[in-house]
Design an enzyme around this catalytic site. Sequence first.
Site, mmCIF file in Angstrom:
data_model
loop_
_atom_site.group_PDB
_atom_site.id
_atom_site.type_symbol
_atom_site.label_atom_id
_atom_site.label_comp_id
_atom_site.label_asym_id
_atom_site.label_seq_id
_atom_site.Cartn_x
_atom_site.Cartn_y
_atom_site.Cartn_z
ATOM 1 N N GLY A 1 5.638 36.101 19.375
ATOM 2 C CA GLY A 1 5.500 35.027 18.332
ATOM 3 C C GLY A 1 6.620 34.071 19.353
ATOM 4 C CD GLN B 1 12.081 31.193 18.491
ATOM 5 O OE1 GLN B 1 10.616 31.705 18.195
ATOM 6 N NE2 GLN B 1 12.577 32.651 19.418
ATOM 7 C CB CYS C 1 14.747 37.717 18.228
ATOM 8 S SG CYS C 1 13.899 35.544 18.191
ATOM 9 C CG LEU C 2 10.981 35.545 23.141
ATOM 10 C CD1 LEU C 2 10.067 35.022 22.676
ATOM 11 C CD2 LEU C 2 10.490 36.287 24.156
ATOM 12 C CG HIS D 1 10.736 37.823 13.950
ATOM 13 N ND1 HIS D 1 11.254 38.291 13.943
ATOM 14 C CD2 HIS D 1 10.566 36.766 15.040
ATOM 15 C CE1 HIS D 1 12.326 38.147 14.998
ATOM 16 N NE2 HIS D 1 11.420 36.801 15.559
ATOM 17 C CD GLU D 2 8.036 33.799 15.585
ATOM 18 O OE1 GLU D 2 8.377 32.936 15.871
ATOM 19 O OE2 GLU D 2 7.583 35.447 16.088
ATOM 20 C CG HIS E 1 12.207 31.840 14.239
ATOM 21 N ND1 HIS E 1 13.869 32.328 15.016
ATOM 22 C CD2 HIS E 1 11.711 33.376 15.273
ATOM 23 C CE1 HIS E 1 13.633 33.243 15.762
ATOM 24 N NE2 HIS E 1 12.993 33.819 16.111
HETATM 25 NI NI NI Z 1 12.088 35.315 17.250
#
Ligand code: NI
Length: 180
Positions: A46, A51, A93-94, A135-136, A139
């Site tokens: 995701g 981000q 998380c990225l 989670h997204e 963000h």
């Molecule tokens: Ni994330």
Amino acid sequence: MAILEILKYPEPVLSRVAPPVNNITGDTVKLLNDMLDTMYAAPGIGLAAPQLGISQRVIVLDVNHENPHKQVYKLINPVISRAEGSVIWEEGCLSVVDFTAEVRRAARVEVTAFDENEKEIKIEADGLFAVALQHEIDHIDGKLFIDRISRLKRDLYTRRRKKMLRTGVVPPADNARILI
Ligand code: NI
């Protein structure tokens, strides 16, 4: 199609509430495709536009990481329209380098969003898919999963991250982890 740089905590844009998309244009479609390319390359399941430094309510997901490209979601202005139950999931998380933690989320969610053709869609999700959607959407609300853990754990991570940035020593990526 392009692979873009994924910004990492503590980049300020990650803590900003993103405004909604008012017009779905060719630029929105291009952004969604670039986000998917970037997500697969990372690899992750995701990704949210902030981000990439783009403060817009746009997210992409493909939680079927064993069969990528089969269950792709490109969501514009997603909203959680229903949430039920509770689940604890180990999240990474990225945008959060070298850290995972258990986070409590709703076990099942219904999400309403627009797709790239301006069609309103409704998604029912549970398990990892429900966790990833929440989670997204966090963000685009300027929240990271580390905002949902205890202050003690967050402070420990924040200190470790500051040291990483100061010394320039970043631990190697652990590709075995599923990152959202
Ligand atoms: Ni994330």
